[in-house]
Design a protein around this motif. Sequence first.
Motif, PDB file in Angstrom:
ATOM      1  N   THR A  80      -4.279   8.661 -10.585  1.00  0.00           N
ATOM      2  CA  THR A  80      -5.326   8.946 -11.572  1.00  0.00           C
ATOM      3  C   THR A  80      -6.544   9.653 -10.982  1.00  0.00           C
ATOM      4  O   THR A  80      -6.943  10.705 -11.494  1.00  0.00           O
ATOM      5  N   PRO A  81      -7.163   9.149  -9.899  1.00  0.00           N
ATOM      6  CA  PRO A  81      -8.319   9.877  -9.361  1.00  0.00           C
ATOM      7  C   PRO A  81      -7.946  11.242  -8.771  1.00  0.00           C
ATOM      8  O   PRO A  81      -8.762  12.167  -8.786  1.00  0.00           O
ATOM      9  N   TYR A  82      -6.725  11.386  -8.303  1.00  0.00           N
ATOM     10  CA  TYR A  82      -6.275  12.670  -7.763  1.00  0.00           C
ATOM     11  C   TYR A  82      -6.215  13.720  -8.876  1.00  0.00           C
ATOM     12  O   TYR A  82      -6.688  14.845  -8.711  1.00  0.00           O
TER      13      TYR A  82
ATOM     14  N   SER B 135       4.134   0.210  -9.618  1.00  0.00           N
ATOM     15  CA  SER B 135       3.630   1.198 -10.567  1.00  0.00           C
ATOM     16  C   SER B 135       2.112   1.140 -10.725  1.00  0.00           C
ATOM     17  O   SER B 135       1.474   2.182 -10.911  1.00  0.00           O
ATOM     18  N   GLU B 136       1.497  -0.030 -10.647  1.00  0.00           N
ATOM     19  CA  GLU B 136       0.033  -0.121 -10.750  1.00  0.00           C
ATOM     20  C   GLU B 136      -0.636   0.560  -9.560  1.00  0.00           C
ATOM     21  O   GLU B 136      -1.645   1.247  -9.722  1.00  0.00           O
ATOM     22  N   ASN B 137      -0.087   0.375  -8.369  1.00  0.00           N
ATOM     23  CA  ASN B 137      -0.616   1.072  -7.188  1.00  0.00           C
ATOM     24  C   ASN B 137      -0.467   2.582  -7.357  1.00  0.00           C
ATOM     25  O   ASN B 137      -1.348   3.347  -6.965  1.00  0.00           O
TER      26      ASN B 137
ATOM     27  N   GLN C 240       0.841  -1.191   0.000  1.00  0.00           N
ATOM     28  CA  GLN C 240       0.000   0.000   0.000  1.00  0.00           C
ATOM     29  C   GLN C 240       0.882   1.250   0.000  1.00  0.00           C
ATOM     30  O   GLN C 240       1.883   1.300   0.708  1.00  0.00           O
TER      31      GLN C 240
ATOM     32  N   ILE D 213      -0.860   6.993 -18.100  1.00  0.00           N
ATOM     33  CA  ILE D 213      -2.182   7.018 -17.478  1.00  0.00           C
ATOM     34  C   ILE D 213      -3.136   7.678 -18.453  1.00  0.00           C
ATOM     35  O   ILE D 213      -2.728   8.462 -19.310  1.00  0.00           O
TER      36      ILE D 213
ATOM     37  N   TYR E 225       0.691   5.751  -0.114  1.00  0.00           N
ATOM     38  CA  TYR E 225      -0.156   6.885   0.237  1.00  0.00           C
ATOM     39  C   TYR E 225       0.555   8.186  -0.099  1.00  0.00           C
ATOM     40  O   TYR E 225       1.777   8.233  -0.217  1.00  0.00           O
TER      41      TYR E 225
ATOM     42  N   LYS F  96      -0.405   4.275 -10.227  1.00  0.00           N
ATOM     43  CA  LYS F  96      -1.431   4.724 -11.169  1.00  0.00           C
ATOM     44  C   LYS F  96      -2.791   4.806 -10.499  1.00  0.00           C
ATOM     45  O   LYS F  96      -3.539   5.760 -10.716  1.00  0.00           O
ATOM     46  N   ASP F  97      -3.125   3.809  -9.682  1.00  0.00           N
ATOM     47  CA  ASP F  97      -4.413   3.798  -8.981  1.00  0.00           C
ATOM     48  C   ASP F  97      -4.533   4.944  -7.984  1.00  0.00           C
ATOM     49  O   ASP F  97      -5.636   5.409  -7.702  1.00  0.00           O
ATOM     50  N   LEU F  98      -3.437   5.402  -7.446  1.00  0.00           N
ATOM     51  CA  LEU F  98      -3.430   6.511  -6.493  1.00  0.00           C
ATOM     52  C   LEU F  98      -3.474   7.867  -7.204  1.00  0.00           C
ATOM     53  O   LEU F  98      -4.218   8.757  -6.809  1.00  0.00           O
TER      54      LEU F  98
END
Length: 92
Positions: free
Chosen positions: A59-61, A51-53, A2, A87, A4, A55-57
Amino acid sequence: MQIYFSPEFYKEDAQVLNIVTDKNEAVGYLAFLMDDKKMYVYGTLQEEGISENFKDLVTPYIRGLTKLKPDIEVFTFLSAGGKKIEIEEEKQ
């Protein structure tokens, strides 16, 4: 693993966010610079394995920031372990 955001520097038109693990270890950073019509996003990770984590963090930001200025043009460069991360930014 994880990861952050941990804010390092924050102003209305610029941000620097450290990327940290759940053990508070720094593994990278993300920087935003904005003006009236453009937003520049630059980020890097030390390891390619998360890197996938990342991108997941991220992109929505980015999508959230673009809602503040719907006509803003976004330029990004993200990398992990020296390799570029792509992305997709969707205009809604």
